[in-house]
Design a protein around this motif. Structure first.
Motif, PDB file in Angstrom:
ATOM      1  N   ARG A 223       0.833  -1.205   0.000  1.00 30.30           N
ATOM      2  CA  ARG A 223       0.000   0.000   0.000  1.00 30.30           C
ATOM      3  C   ARG A 223       0.860   1.244   0.000  1.00 30.30           C
ATOM      4  O   ARG A 223       0.584   2.234  -0.670  1.00 30.30           O
TER       5      ARG A 223
ATOM      6  N   SER B  40       2.317   1.789  -3.415  1.00 26.56           N
ATOM      7  CA  SER B  40       1.366   2.305  -4.400  1.00 26.56           C
ATOM      8  C   SER B  40       1.080   3.776  -4.142  1.00 26.56           C
ATOM      9  O   SER B  40       0.847   4.546  -5.074  1.00 26.56           O
TER      10      SER B  40
ATOM     11  N   TRP C 187      -0.314  -3.002  -6.226  1.00 26.44           N
ATOM     12  CA  TRP C 187      -1.640  -2.981  -5.627  1.00 26.44           C
ATOM     13  C   TRP C 187      -2.636  -2.449  -6.651  1.00 26.44           C
ATOM     14  O   TRP C 187      -2.392  -1.429  -7.268  1.00 26.44           O
ATOM     15  N   SER C 188      -3.738  -3.140  -6.828  1.00 27.15           N
ATOM     16  CA  SER C 188      -4.742  -2.664  -7.773  1.00 27.15           C
ATOM     17  C   SER C 188      -6.106  -2.672  -7.116  1.00 27.15           C
ATOM     18  O   SER C 188      -6.427  -3.567  -6.338  1.00 27.15           O
ATOM     19  N   ASN C 189      -6.867  -1.672  -7.465  1.00 23.07           N
ATOM     20  CA  ASN C 189      -8.251  -1.642  -6.999  1.00 23.07           C
ATOM     21  C   ASN C 189      -9.116  -2.468  -7.925  1.00 23.07           C
ATOM     22  O   ASN C 189      -8.939  -2.443  -9.133  1.00 23.07           O
ATOM     23  N   MET C 190     -10.022  -3.173  -7.350  1.00 25.74           N
ATOM     24  CA  MET C 190     -10.863  -4.001  -8.207  1.00 25.74           C
ATOM     25  C   MET C 190     -12.213  -3.369  -8.463  1.00 25.74           C
ATOM     26  O   MET C 190     -13.091  -3.980  -9.037  1.00 25.74           O
ATOM     27  N   SER C 191     -12.375  -2.111  -8.027  1.00 27.79           N
ATOM     28  CA  SER C 191     -13.696  -1.498  -8.211  1.00 27.79           C
ATOM     29  C   SER C 191     -13.883  -1.036  -9.638  1.00 27.79           C
ATOM     30  O   SER C 191     -12.927  -0.755 -10.345  1.00 27.79           O
TER      31      SER C 191
END
Lengths: 272, 390
Positions: free
Chosen positions: A229, A232, A268-272
């Protein structure tokens, strides 16, 4: 020749795990070989500047009068010689400064006054003498011709310091990354081992945050989350680096080179 | 040289790993570039940046000789003795001893870097390099501790190492306005001393009877005890130098002429009609009345049975005179700790040890270098004693 110790004299200045570089020439040489380091201590006469890190390289350029080589002699006469040289140097410096100050004043008077006023002022200048307290003196950064032997001598060990301190193959990772052409600086700001730059740190942002772990070390998920985190947030990729023992059998993966370094990058990737 | 190797041999490396950043986010603008692309512009900028860097780094420290304080390094004691008067820095740095001015090694090194002090050893001036090598050691202060110290000082803070003898009252004792008992020399508390009750009595003593002593229930015993407690002096300030030690031990006797005594007895009798007492009225039998009398007697004695005759007794007998500070210690469950004092005796917790106390610069406060007191916001600076990942 290992790049870590490339071109440096032994005993340049070892301060509790950090190698200090003092002269600008040495600093340039070190930079040429790709080692960036960090400035420590303060810049002259600017109290508000803050420094960080391990290595400091500052040196004042002198007129060359103090760059004299010492020949090894008996300790007693060496000290008295040095003291004599220092006093002679002070005397010469005072004369020089006085001369320069006198010329400076003459110039100022000539440009501002003229005629009889000028003549009278110039004649009064003949009694001018620079007081000793007004003399400029340099507090030299680098120890030069007036070197005294250090009070406590440090013993240099054949093993690199990083290896002695952190037994996680750190120096091997460093060497490997340097071989690939990256510039490395201290990762203390982010709690990692290194920051990896594609070019000189002055011109580029770091791409990776390198963390040295051993292959069989288990990392908790919370720690990994913290690191990832953080990376990122600062737009860098987390790089887990593990050095493999040379010539040993590997249980992790057959593709990992023996005696080399295994890298794993995390993002780190957001999945939204 | 390094850049060329990277870009030619591994063209896919960046694209694989870094596309997510470059595509999903706006390109990084500003002074720095993101990827080396071997352009002339980049090389020029790099060269320019490096030249600026070298010029900054190779700047000299040149000062007027008159504005430099001269110091001499004494390695045996690990301090620097000043031989010329100190400048403005003396307000927050250095200490005096035996009529001379001294600087601690980290202070001397910092002042050398700032160009305020020139340190000599064996007649020759120290360079900054010499300073780093001589002043920083495990005996005085480590390199990393000095880096932190220098950084804080450059931010403008006033930093001091832990001073063991610096006692400050806790918040509670300050609330009660207790004088600091240990700091006798510096504070010079002017404590009010209550007037020693004269051994010879006169009628004026009687007039100092306070209203609270005249309660209807009061028996002569109660009155005497309360009077003595008041006469001990001001309630809040412990009497360390009280001359009347005898007054603390036994209740003070008030002298009354027989006629006055008679008059008082009659007045008390009128007030103290036993049947008026509601508690007596509540007693339904002689045994209850006797129990009431016993209770009252024990209360008068100051030794109530329900408190003292059981397993769990009060922490302190109020009849025993005791300084207030000791009393607080006795009744406190959580011991108040003077952090400055306690910290130096604390065992290092996982290699963390407090190294400095840091004060914000505050010229308005009555700051004294010799007794800086508590840090204004409770700032302490702990420096890892083991080497960390650097």
């Amino acid at each position: 020749m290992s790049e870590e110790g490339a071109g440096l004299r032994e005993g340049t200045g070892l301060e509790q795990g950090a190698e200090l570089v003092w002269s600008v020439q040495e600093l340039r040489a070190v930079r040429q070989s790709g080692l960036v380091g960090a400035l420590g201590g303060g810049v002259s006469a600017v109290e508000e500047e803050s420094g960080e890190g391990e290595e400091s390289g500052e040196r004042g350029e002198e007129s060359g009068e103090r760059g004299e080589e010492l020949e090894p002699k008996e300790e007693e006469s060496e000290e008295t010689q040095q003291r004599r040289r220092w006093e002679e140097f002070l005397g010469r410096s005072l004369e020089q400064q006085q001369r320069l100050a006198l010329e400076d004043r003459k110039c100022a008077l000539t440009s501002s006054l003229s005629g009889p006023a000028l003549a009278s002022s110039l004649s009064s200048l003949s009694s001018f003498s620079l007081p000793v307290s007004s003399m400029s003196v340099q507090i030299s950064t680098c120890r030069e011709g007036l070197a005294l032997r250090p009070i406590s001598s440090q013993q240099t060990s054949p093993k690199p310091i990083g290896e002695r301190l952190q037994c996680r193959g750190r120096s091997q990772v460093f060497r490997d990354l340097r071989r690939r052409g990256f510039y490395l600086t201290s990762g203390g700001k982010f709690g990692v081992d290194f920051l990896v730059y594609p070019g000189d740190a002055l011109r580029f942002h770091a791409h990776f945050m390198a963390l040295c772990v051993s292959l069989d070390e288990s990392l908790s998920l919370e720690d990994i989350l913290c690191w990832v985190r953080l990376s990122s947030n600062v737009k860098k990729t987390l790089l887990l680096c593990s050095s493999t023992p040379p010539g040993g059998a590997l249980s992790v993966s057959s593709s990992a080179p023996a005696g080399g370094v295994v890298y794993s990058s995390l993002q780190w990737s957001n999945m939204s | 040289m390094a850049d060329q190797n990277t870009s030619s041999s591994k063209p896919n490396f960046y694209s694989e790993v870094l596309t997510s950043f470059t595509e999903s986010q706006a390109p990084v603008k500003g002074q720095k570039d993101f990827i080396p692309d071997n352009s002339e512009e980049q090389k020029q900028k790099l060269e320019q940046a490096l030249n600026e860097h070298w010029s900054l780094v190779s700047e000299e420290r040149v000062e007027r000789l008159g504005s430099l304080a001269k110091g001499v390094w004494i390695p045996e004691e690990q301090i620097v003795e000043l031989q010329t008067p100190a400048g403005k820095f003396w307000q927050t740095m250095g200490f005096s001893a035996n009529g001379k001015q001294y600087l601690l090694p980290e202070e001397a090194l910092f002042l050398m870097e700032c160009g305020n002090v020139q340190v000599f050893y064996k007649g020759l001036p120290f360079s900054i390099q010499d300073g780093y090598e001589s002043f920083l050691s495990s005996k005085s202060i480590t390199f990393q501790q000095y880096l932190v110290y220098g950084h804080l000082k450059r931010l403008g803070m006033w930093c001091f190492g832990l001073i063991p003898g610096n006692f400050e009252p806790s918040a509670y004792s300050r609330q009660l306005n207790l004088p600091v008992s240990r700091d006798r020399d510096k504070r010079g508390n002017k404590r009010k001393r209550s007037p020693t009750p004269p051994s010879s009595s006169n009628s004026q003593d009687q007039t100092t009877v306070l209203p609270m002593e005249e309660d209807p229930e009061g028996q002569s015993g109660c009155q005497v005890i309360r009077r003595s407690e008041v006469k001990q002096g001001s309630w809040w300030k412990p009497e360390e130098n009280s001359g009347s030690s005898s007054a603390q031990d036994k209740p003070e006797e008030v002298y009354m002429s027989p006629k006055d005594r008679q008059r008082e007895d009659e007045a008390n009798r009128r007030w103290n009609d036993i049947n008026r007492d509601p508690e007596v009225r509540r007693c339904r039998s002689w045994s209850e009345y006797r129990a009431l009398l016993a209770r009252r007697a024990s209360e008068v004695r100051g030794h109530p049975g329900h408190l003292w005759d059981r397993e769990v007794t009060p922490l302190h007998d109020p009849r025993q005179p005791i300084p207030h500070e000791e009393l607080m210690d006795k009744i406190s469950i959580i011991k108040s700790i003077n952090l400055l004092e306690g910290a130096s005796s604390l065992k290092p917790l996982d290699n963390w040890r407090i190294s400095f106390s840091v004060f914000q610069p505050d010229s308005a406060s009555s700051f004294k270098k010799s007794s800086p007191g508590r840090p204004t916001r409770g700032w302490w600076c702990a420096v890892l004693t083991t080497l960390s990942r650097i």
